[in-house]
Write a protein that holds these residues in place. Structure first.
Motif, PDB file in Angstrom:
ATOM      1  N   MET A 165       2.994  68.524  95.620  1.00 37.38           N
ATOM      2  CA  MET A 165       1.573  68.682  95.312  1.00 37.38           C
ATOM      3  C   MET A 165       1.351  69.858  94.373  1.00 37.38           C
ATOM      4  SD  MET A 165       0.128  66.166  96.791  1.00 37.38           S
ATOM      5  CE  MET A 165      -1.591  66.645  96.557  1.00 37.38           C
ATOM      6  N   ALA A 166       2.056  70.956  94.607  1.00 39.70           N
ATOM      7  CA  ALA A 166       1.931  72.124  93.736  1.00 39.70           C
ATOM      8  C   ALA A 166       2.365  71.779  92.311  1.00 39.70           C
ATOM      9  CB  ALA A 166       2.765  73.279  94.284  1.00 39.70           C
ATOM     10  N   GLY A 167       3.409  70.968  92.196  1.00 35.38           N
ATOM     11  CA  GLY A 167       3.878  70.569  90.874  1.00 35.38           C
ATOM     12  C   GLY A 167       2.846  69.737  90.132  1.00 35.38           C
ATOM     13  N   LEU A 168       2.156  68.847  90.858  1.00 33.85           N
ATOM     14  CA  LEU A 168       1.123  68.026  90.229  1.00 33.85           C
ATOM     15  C   LEU A 168      -0.048  68.867  89.745  1.00 33.85           C
ATOM     16  CD1 LEU A 168       1.000  64.974  92.675  1.00 33.85           C
ATOM     17  CD2 LEU A 168       2.172  65.123  90.471  1.00 33.85           C
ATOM     18  N   LEU A 169      -0.272  70.012  90.405  1.00 35.71           N
ATOM     19  CA  LEU A 169      -1.389  70.882  90.039  1.00 35.71           C
ATOM     20  C   LEU A 169      -0.987  71.972  89.041  1.00 35.71           C
ATOM     21  CD1 LEU A 169      -2.963  71.299  93.596  1.00 35.71           C
ATOM     22  CD2 LEU A 169      -3.856  69.926  91.705  1.00 35.71           C
ATOM     23  N   SER A 170       0.287  71.988  88.653  1.00 34.27           N
ATOM     24  CA  SER A 170       0.759  73.008  87.721  1.00 34.27           C
ATOM     25  C   SER A 170       0.355  72.665  86.297  1.00 34.27           C
ATOM     26  CB  SER A 170       2.289  73.116  87.806  1.00 34.27           C
ATOM     27  OG  SER A 170       2.895  71.956  87.247  1.00 34.27           O
ATOM     28  N   ALA A 171       0.674  73.567  85.388  1.00 34.23           N
ATOM     29  CA  ALA A 171       0.321  73.354  83.983  1.00 34.23           C
ATOM     30  C   ALA A 171       0.988  72.101  83.423  1.00 34.23           C
ATOM     31  CB  ALA A 171       0.718  74.580  83.165  1.00 34.23           C
ATOM     32  N   GLU A 172       2.226  71.824  83.860  1.00 34.94           N
ATOM     33  CA  GLU A 172       2.928  70.629  83.388  1.00 34.94           C
ATOM     34  C   GLU A 172       2.291  69.367  83.944  1.00 34.94           C
ATOM     35  OE1 GLU A 172       7.282  70.724  83.451  1.00 34.94           O
ATOM     36  OE2 GLU A 172       7.118  72.830  84.009  1.00 34.94           O
ATOM     37  N   GLY A 173       1.762  69.463  85.154  1.00 39.91           N
ATOM     38  CA  GLY A 173       1.039  68.355  85.749  1.00 39.91           C
ATOM     39  C   GLY A 173       1.892  67.136  86.040  1.00 39.91           C
ATOM     40  N   PHE A 174       1.236  65.989  85.962  1.00 38.65           N
ATOM     41  CA  PHE A 174       1.851  64.722  86.319  1.00 38.65           C
ATOM     42  C   PHE A 174       2.882  64.298  85.277  1.00 38.65           C
ATOM     43  CE2 PHE A 174       1.696  60.048  85.931  1.00 38.65           C
ATOM     44  CZ  PHE A 174       2.206  59.710  87.175  1.00 38.65           C
ATOM     45  N   VAL A 175       4.061  63.906  85.732  1.00 35.88           N
ATOM     46  CA  VAL A 175       5.129  63.451  84.846  1.00 35.88           C
ATOM     47  C   VAL A 175       5.368  61.963  85.101  1.00 35.88           C
ATOM     48  CG1 VAL A 175       7.535  63.738  84.168  1.00 35.88           C
ATOM     49  CG2 VAL A 175       6.210  65.736  84.891  1.00 35.88           C
ATOM     50  N   PRO A 176       4.968  61.085  84.179  1.00 35.02           N
ATOM     51  CA  PRO A 176       5.190  59.645  84.384  1.00 35.02           C
ATOM     52  C   PRO A 176       6.677  59.324  84.468  1.00 35.02           C
ATOM     53  CG  PRO A 176       3.658  60.048  82.570  1.00 35.02           C
ATOM     54  CD  PRO A 176       4.292  61.364  82.900  1.00 35.02           C
ATOM     55  N   CYS A 177       7.041  58.403  85.333  1.00 32.22           N
ATOM     56  CA  CYS A 177       8.432  57.997  85.456  1.00 32.22           C
ATOM     57  C   CYS A 177       8.493  56.621  86.117  1.00 32.22           C
ATOM     58  CB  CYS A 177       9.243  59.010  86.259  1.00 32.22           C
ATOM     59  SG  CYS A 177       8.755  59.134  88.007  1.00 32.22           S
ATOM     60  N   ALA A 178       9.656  55.999  86.065  1.00 32.93           N
ATOM     61  CA  ALA A 178       9.825  54.668  86.647  1.00 32.93           C
ATOM     62  C   ALA A 178       9.571  54.685  88.149  1.00 32.93           C
ATOM     63  CB  ALA A 178      11.234  54.156  86.352  1.00 32.93           C
ATOM     64  N   GLU A 179       9.949  55.782  88.816  1.00 26.49           N
ATOM     65  CA  GLU A 179       9.766  55.873  90.264  1.00 26.49           C
ATOM     66  C   GLU A 179       8.277  55.864  90.612  1.00 26.49           C
ATOM     67  OE1 GLU A 179      12.442  55.529  91.691  1.00 26.49           O
ATOM     68  OE2 GLU A 179      13.870  56.190  90.159  1.00 26.49           O
ATOM     69  N   GLN A 180       7.476  56.579  89.835  1.00 24.56           N
ATOM     70  CA  GLN A 180       6.041  56.616  90.106  1.00 24.56           C
ATOM     71  C   GLN A 180       5.408  55.260  89.822  1.00 24.56           C
ATOM     72  OE1 GLN A 180       3.259  56.427  87.905  1.00 24.56           O
ATOM     73  NE2 GLN A 180       1.852  56.701  89.634  1.00 24.56           N
ATOM     74  N   ARG A 181       5.887  54.577  88.791  1.00 30.60           N
ATOM     75  CA  ARG A 181       5.331  53.258  88.475  1.00 30.60           C
ATOM     76  C   ARG A 181       5.568  52.279  89.621  1.00 30.60           C
ATOM     77  NH1 ARG A 181       7.096  54.729  83.255  1.00 30.60           N
ATOM     78  NH2 ARG A 181       9.096  53.653  83.489  1.00 30.60           N
ATOM     79  N   ARG A 182       6.727  52.353  90.268  1.00 31.61           N
ATOM     80  CA  ARG A 182       6.997  51.478  91.399  1.00 31.61           C
ATOM     81  C   ARG A 182       6.084  51.824  92.564  1.00 31.61           C
ATOM     82  NH1 ARG A 182       7.298  46.877  93.494  1.00 31.61           N
ATOM     83  NH2 ARG A 182       8.653  46.661  95.320  1.00 31.61           N
ATOM     84  N   LEU A 183       5.838  53.105  92.788  1.00 31.71           N
ATOM     85  CA  LEU A 183       4.906  53.524  93.836  1.00 31.71           C
ATOM     86  C   LEU A 183       3.518  52.972  93.545  1.00 31.71           C
ATOM     87  CD1 LEU A 183       4.187  55.287  96.323  1.00 31.71           C
ATOM     88  CD2 LEU A 183       3.867  57.197  94.736  1.00 31.71           C
TER      89      LEU A 183
END
Length: 229
Positions: A114-132
């Motif tokens: 959750m902290a990573g999603l709220l960081s400056a880099e934010g959300f990182v699209p990837c194949a794993e997230q697309r399956r989710l």
């Protein structure tokens, strides 16, 4: 010695990547994101440090991909467990319980995510997230949504908010209370899914063996039609 075939090299690369994903989940879950180095992850995976950079641009991308893998495989396992159900209400209940269960059982890992999603880099699209996303969209559809494009982001936001509320330092909300709120919102019966045990052990009690979520073994041989031999 004859050179390895392209298929053998592809299989070796696949297994190396899987080992890195599993190692990232394990090490970050044990010692947190900031205390984990790419070297730590490579060592756990039994890989060369340079191999990490071959597959992932950096630590944030690797860890997000690894957590999204854990999330989508946990969700997939919950949706398909026996007795299998095609009922949309039951499947949504299982989905909610699967994600809340990760917050309860793997608090360090999910807090770092959750902290990573709220960081400056934010959300990182990837194949794993697309399956989710595919699994959650399918769950919303089976629940009877008439506007999946609107209802899927809302379910995602509700789940992320609940995970955050369960993990906020100093003032966490209980999983049963968060579950009750989500179940009421979506009109689900408390006995659906996997009702939490209020008396049971809390955070950090998840199964330590994550190997079933990461395909580090050799893939089955396939014939010309793509069928397993």
């Amino acid at each position: 010695m004859s050179p390895r075939s392209a298929s053998v090299n592809e299989e070796l690369r696949r297994r190396s990547r899987e080992r890195l994903l599993q190692a990232a989940v394990e090490v970050v879950g044990e010692q947190g994101y900031e205390s984990t180095t790419l070297g730590d992850i490579a060592d756990r995976a039994g890989s060369a440090r340079g191999l990490v950079s071959y597959y992932f641009p950096g630590k944030r991308q690797l860890v997000q991909s690894a957590v999204h893998r854990l999330m989508h495989r946990t969700l997939e396992e919950a949706l398909e467990r026996e007795p299998r159900s095609e009922d949309g209400r039951e499947r949504l209940a299982r989905a909610i319980d699967a994600i809340l269960g990760l917050a309860r059982e793997r608090p360090v890992l999910m807090r770092q995510h959750m902290a990573g999603l709220l960081s400056a880099e934010g959300f990182v699209p990837c194949a794993e997230q697309r399956r989710l996303a595919e699994l959650l969209r399918d769950t919303v559809t089976r629940h009877g949504s008439s506007d999946v494009d609107a209802d899927y982001p809302m379910l995602r936001a509700q789940l992320m908010g609940a995970v955050y509320a369960a993990l906020v330092p100093g003032a966490p909300m209980g999983v049963p209370e968060l579950r009750a709120e989500l179940f009421e919102r979506y009109g689900l019966d408390w006995e659906s899914g996997v009702p939490p045990d209020p008396e049971g052990a809390s955070g950090g009690t998840g199964d330590a063996d994550l190997s079933r979520f990461f395909a580090t073994e050799a893939a089955p041989e396939r014939d010309r039609d793509g069928q397993s031999k």
